[in-house]
Motif scaffolding. Structure first.
Motif, PDB file in Angstrom:
ATOM      1  N   GLU A 109      11.665   9.231  62.896  1.00 11.70           N
ATOM      2  CA  GLU A 109      12.175  10.273  63.778  1.00 11.70           C
ATOM      3  C   GLU A 109      13.696  10.172  63.861  1.00 11.70           C
ATOM      4  O   GLU A 109      14.256   9.159  64.248  1.00 11.70           O
ATOM      5  N   GLY A 110      14.376  11.239  63.440  1.00  9.14           N
ATOM      6  CA  GLY A 110      15.831  11.248  63.452  1.00  9.14           C
ATOM      7  C   GLY A 110      16.451  10.799  62.147  1.00  9.14           C
ATOM      8  O   GLY A 110      17.642  11.009  61.927  1.00  9.14           O
ATOM      9  N   TYR A 111      15.675  10.173  61.263  1.00 10.16           N
ATOM     10  CA  TYR A 111      16.203   9.692  59.985  1.00 10.16           C
ATOM     11  C   TYR A 111      15.243  10.083  58.860  1.00 10.16           C
ATOM     12  O   TYR A 111      14.634   9.232  58.222  1.00 10.16           O
ATOM     13  N   PRO A 112      15.075  11.378  58.598  1.00  6.80           N
ATOM     14  CA  PRO A 112      14.091  11.808  57.602  1.00  6.80           C
ATOM     15  C   PRO A 112      14.475  11.369  56.193  1.00  6.80           C
ATOM     16  O   PRO A 112      15.655  11.293  55.850  1.00  6.80           O
ATOM     17  N   ILE A 113      13.472  11.076  55.383  1.00  8.40           N
ATOM     18  CA  ILE A 113      13.669  10.736  53.979  1.00  8.40           C
ATOM     19  C   ILE A 113      12.814  11.672  53.140  1.00  8.40           C
ATOM     20  O   ILE A 113      12.015  12.444  53.672  1.00  8.40           O
ATOM     21  N   GLY A 114      12.964  11.609  51.828  1.00  7.87           N
ATOM     22  CA  GLY A 114      12.248  12.526  50.962  1.00  7.87           C
ATOM     23  C   GLY A 114      10.849  12.055  50.619  1.00  7.87           C
ATOM     24  O   GLY A 114      10.455  10.920  50.914  1.00  7.87           O
ATOM     25  N   VAL A 115      10.090  12.941  49.979  1.00  3.18           N
ATOM     26  CA  VAL A 115       8.796  12.564  49.406  1.00  3.18           C
ATOM     27  C   VAL A 115       9.036  11.360  48.506  1.00  3.18           C
ATOM     28  O   VAL A 115      10.019  11.309  47.760  1.00  3.18           O
ATOM     29  N   ASN A 116       8.138  10.376  48.562  1.00  7.84           N
ATOM     30  CA  ASN A 116       8.455   9.104  47.924  1.00  7.84           C
ATOM     31  C   ASN A 116       7.215   8.393  47.392  1.00  7.84           C
ATOM     32  O   ASN A 116       6.077   8.787  47.670  1.00  7.84           O
ATOM     33  N   VAL A 117       7.478   7.320  46.650  1.00 11.38           N
ATOM     34  CA  VAL A 117       6.470   6.372  46.196  1.00 11.38           C
ATOM     35  C   VAL A 117       6.834   5.007  46.754  1.00 11.38           C
ATOM     36  O   VAL A 117       7.998   4.590  46.702  1.00 11.38           O
ATOM     37  N   ASP A 118       5.844   4.297  47.304  1.00 12.58           N
ATOM     38  CA  ASP A 118       6.067   2.973  47.890  1.00 12.58           C
ATOM     39  C   ASP A 118       6.072   1.900  46.816  1.00 12.58           C
ATOM     40  O   ASP A 118       5.229   1.900  45.917  1.00 12.58           O
ATOM     41  N   ILE A 119       7.017   0.955  46.929  1.00 11.65           N
ATOM     42  CA  ILE A 119       7.126  -0.167  45.996  1.00 11.65           C
ATOM     43  C   ILE A 119       7.137  -1.458  46.812  1.00 11.65           C
ATOM     44  O   ILE A 119       8.091  -1.732  47.535  1.00 11.65           O
ATOM     45  N   PHE A 120       6.074  -2.250  46.699  1.00 17.05           N
ATOM     46  CA  PHE A 120       5.915  -3.454  47.500  1.00 17.05           C
ATOM     47  C   PHE A 120       6.129  -4.702  46.650  1.00 17.05           C
ATOM     48  O   PHE A 120       5.619  -4.785  45.522  1.00 17.05           O
ATOM     49  N   PRO A 121       6.859  -5.695  47.167  1.00 18.31           N
ATOM     50  CA  PRO A 121       6.963  -6.968  46.451  1.00 18.31           C
ATOM     51  C   PRO A 121       5.702  -7.802  46.642  1.00 18.31           C
ATOM     52  O   PRO A 121       5.078  -7.779  47.702  1.00 18.31           O
ATOM     53  N   LEU A 122       5.339  -8.528  45.599  1.00 16.54           N
ATOM     54  CA  LEU A 122       4.249  -9.498  45.678  1.00 16.54           C
ATOM     55  C   LEU A 122       4.854 -10.890  45.755  1.00 16.54           C
ATOM     56  O   LEU A 122       5.685 -11.259  44.923  1.00 16.54           O
ATOM     57  N   ASP A 123       4.428 -11.670  46.754  1.00 16.25           N
ATOM     58  CA  ASP A 123       4.980 -13.003  46.959  1.00 16.25           C
ATOM     59  C   ASP A 123       3.901 -14.067  46.902  1.00 16.25           C
ATOM     60  O   ASP A 123       2.751 -13.829  47.301  1.00 16.25           O
ATOM     61  N   TYR A 124       4.291 -15.249  46.427  1.00 13.39           N
ATOM     62  CA  TYR A 124       3.419 -16.410  46.559  1.00 13.39           C
ATOM     63  C   TYR A 124       3.358 -16.803  48.031  1.00 13.39           C
ATOM     64  O   TYR A 124       4.342 -16.666  48.769  1.00 13.39           O
ATOM     65  N   VAL A 125       2.214 -17.263  48.472  1.00 10.96           N
ATOM     66  CA  VAL A 125       2.060 -17.775  49.833  1.00 10.96           C
ATOM     67  C   VAL A 125       1.382 -19.136  49.771  1.00 10.96           C
ATOM     68  O   VAL A 125       0.743 -19.487  48.773  1.00 10.96           O
ATOM     69  N   SER A 126       1.523 -19.876  50.848  1.00  9.19           N
ATOM     70  CA  SER A 126       0.932 -21.213  50.894  1.00  9.19           C
ATOM     71  C   SER A 126      -0.583 -21.148  50.715  1.00  9.19           C
ATOM     72  O   SER A 126      -1.245 -20.236  51.211  1.00  9.19           O
ATOM     73  N   ASP A 127      -1.120 -22.136  50.027  1.00 13.30           N
ATOM     74  CA  ASP A 127      -2.568 -22.231  49.902  1.00 13.30           C
ATOM     75  C   ASP A 127      -3.208 -22.806  51.163  1.00 13.30           C
ATOM     76  O   ASP A 127      -4.432 -22.786  51.304  1.00 13.30           O
ATOM     77  N   ASN A 128      -2.377 -23.300  52.078  1.00 13.35           N
ATOM     78  CA  ASN A 128      -2.859 -23.830  53.354  1.00 13.35           C
ATOM     79  C   ASN A 128      -3.027 -22.659  54.326  1.00 13.35           C
ATOM     80  O   ASN A 128      -2.059 -21.980  54.676  1.00 13.35           O
ATOM     81  N   MET A 129      -4.256 -22.405  54.785  1.00 10.16           N
ATOM     82  CA  MET A 129      -4.528 -21.234  55.615  1.00 10.16           C
ATOM     83  C   MET A 129      -3.770 -21.279  56.937  1.00 10.16           C
ATOM     84  O   MET A 129      -3.295 -20.244  57.424  1.00 10.16           O
ATOM     85  N   MET A 130      -3.604 -22.456  57.543  1.00 12.15           N
ATOM     86  CA  MET A 130      -2.886 -22.548  58.812  1.00 12.15           C
ATOM     87  C   MET A 130      -1.425 -22.159  58.634  1.00 12.15           C
ATOM     88  O   MET A 130      -0.854 -21.419  59.449  1.00 12.15           O
ATOM     89  N   VAL A 131      -0.806 -22.658  57.568  1.00 10.54           N
ATOM     90  CA  VAL A 131       0.589 -22.310  57.283  1.00 10.54           C
ATOM     91  C   VAL A 131       0.701 -20.815  56.999  1.00 10.54           C
ATOM     92  O   VAL A 131       1.617 -20.134  57.465  1.00 10.54           O
ATOM     93  N   ARG A 132      -0.260 -20.293  56.252  1.00 11.55           N
ATOM     94  CA  ARG A 132      -0.253 -18.873  55.905  1.00 11.55           C
ATOM     95  C   ARG A 132      -0.315 -18.003  57.161  1.00 11.55           C
ATOM     96  O   ARG A 132       0.432 -17.032  57.303  1.00 11.55           O
ATOM     97  N   ARG A 133      -1.198 -18.334  58.081  1.00 13.46           N
ATOM     98  CA  ARG A 133      -1.332 -17.550  59.318  1.00 13.46           C
ATOM     99  C   ARG A 133      -0.052 -17.621  60.146  1.00 13.46           C
ATOM    100  O   ARG A 133       0.380 -16.626  60.739  1.00 13.46           O
ATOM    101  N   LEU A 134       0.583 -18.791  60.181  1.00 14.07           N
ATOM    102  CA  LEU A 134       1.826 -18.947  60.940  1.00 14.07           C
ATOM    103  C   LEU A 134       2.920 -18.061  60.359  1.00 14.07           C
ATOM    104  O   LEU A 134       3.637 -17.369  61.105  1.00 14.07           O
ATOM    105  N   VAL A 135       3.047 -18.057  59.046  1.00 11.12           N
ATOM    106  CA  VAL A 135       4.081 -17.250  58.396  1.00 11.12           C
ATOM    107  C   VAL A 135       3.851 -15.770  58.668  1.00 11.12           C
ATOM    108  O   VAL A 135       4.781 -15.032  59.009  1.00 11.12           O
TER     109      VAL A 135
END
Length: 264
Positions: A109-135
């Motif tokens: 709202e107030g900052y319109p942009i054009g029709v677009n395609v989303d580009i998401f980065p893929l990142d490595y995450v910890s294999d430890n589930m507790m650390v992953r949830r914290l992050v």
């Protein structure tokens, strides 16, 4: 301005942006993948999911950073939006936008942009589930602070929300500092066996999947053309959607809420 009400017209614009990204990535050796609903649509429908209205791509973090750093369009038709290079940009991932158009959605709202395609980065995450949830939890909180620093104080008139936004605006940290902090939370030192789209628009911690799915690329048909995706796309789709070939109930077939227009 003329509103774009025809779904096919909107999709034609999005497919042109996808073609631009595909052409640039192929010519510059940058890896991208059809992802999320776009990948599901390619596998199940050989194109858009019938009720879908956007296109999603993933890039491994190194390729994402290269694309964000190097992409340019001399014609001026396309604009790359990314929080480190676009003022008032809300999200923590990139979009390639058609500058001839304007989209209106609540987040912008107030900052319109054009029709677009989303580009998401893929990142490595910890294999430890507790650390992953914290992050994930920390990044979500930092993102909310970043949003409240950007949006108008009186975006809605609920006293609790006004107070929250006021506190966030008074915090002695800049938007860029918050973006850098989110980037540090996204970055996992070294490689792990697990990757994920960790942005606020990602499917969440439950959609982490094996990094082995990224071992190579394959071509899949999407709306009559061939595009790239990860070699282990079946594993990714299973992690994300379960029985991905089964159509969801009608009441779960979601579309996005926005209006698109051609500029005058």
């Amino acid at each position: 301005m003329r509103q774009i009400t025809d779904k096919d017209e909107l999709r034609t614009l999005q497919k042109s942006i996808l073609d631009e990204i595909h052409k640039y990535c192929i010519s510059h050796g940058i890896t991208y993948y059809l992802a999320s609903g776009s990948l599901l649509g390619a596998v199940r429908h050989q194109g858009y999911i019938p009720w879908d209205d956007d296109i999603d791509l993933y890039m491994p973090r190194a390729d994402y950073e290269r694309f964000v750093r190097e992409y340019h369009d001399d014609s001026g038709r396309y604009e790359l939006l990314e929080p480190r290079r676009t003022k008032h940009y809300v999200y923590t991932f990139a979009k390639l936008s058609d500058t001839r158009t304007i989209m209106h959605e609540d987040a912008y709202e107030g900052y319109p942009i054009g029709v677009n395609v989303d580009i998401f980065p893929l990142d490595y995450v910890s294999d430890n589930m507790m650390v992953r949830r914290l992050v994930f939890t920390l990044k979500r909180q930092v993102f909310r602070i970043c949003i409240d620093k950007i949006v108008p104080l009186l975006r809605d008139h609920r006293p609790s929300n006004i107070l929250k936004r006021l506190v966030c605006k008074m915090l002695p940290v800049s938007r860029l500092m918050l973006i850098r902090l989110m980037r540090r939370l996204e970055w996992h030192k070294g490689k792990s066996s697990t990757v994920v789209n960790m942005t606020e628009m990602g499917p969440g911690i439950e959609a982490c999947f094996s990094a082995h799915a990224l071992d190579g690329t394959v071509d899949l048909p999407f709306e009559g053309k061939m595009y790239k995706t990860m070699a282990g796309y079946k594993e990714y789709l299973t992690y994300t959607y379960g029985d991905y070939m089964k159509l969801p109930p009608v009441d779960q077939r979601q579309t996005h809420k926005f209006e698109a227009y051609w500029k005058d």
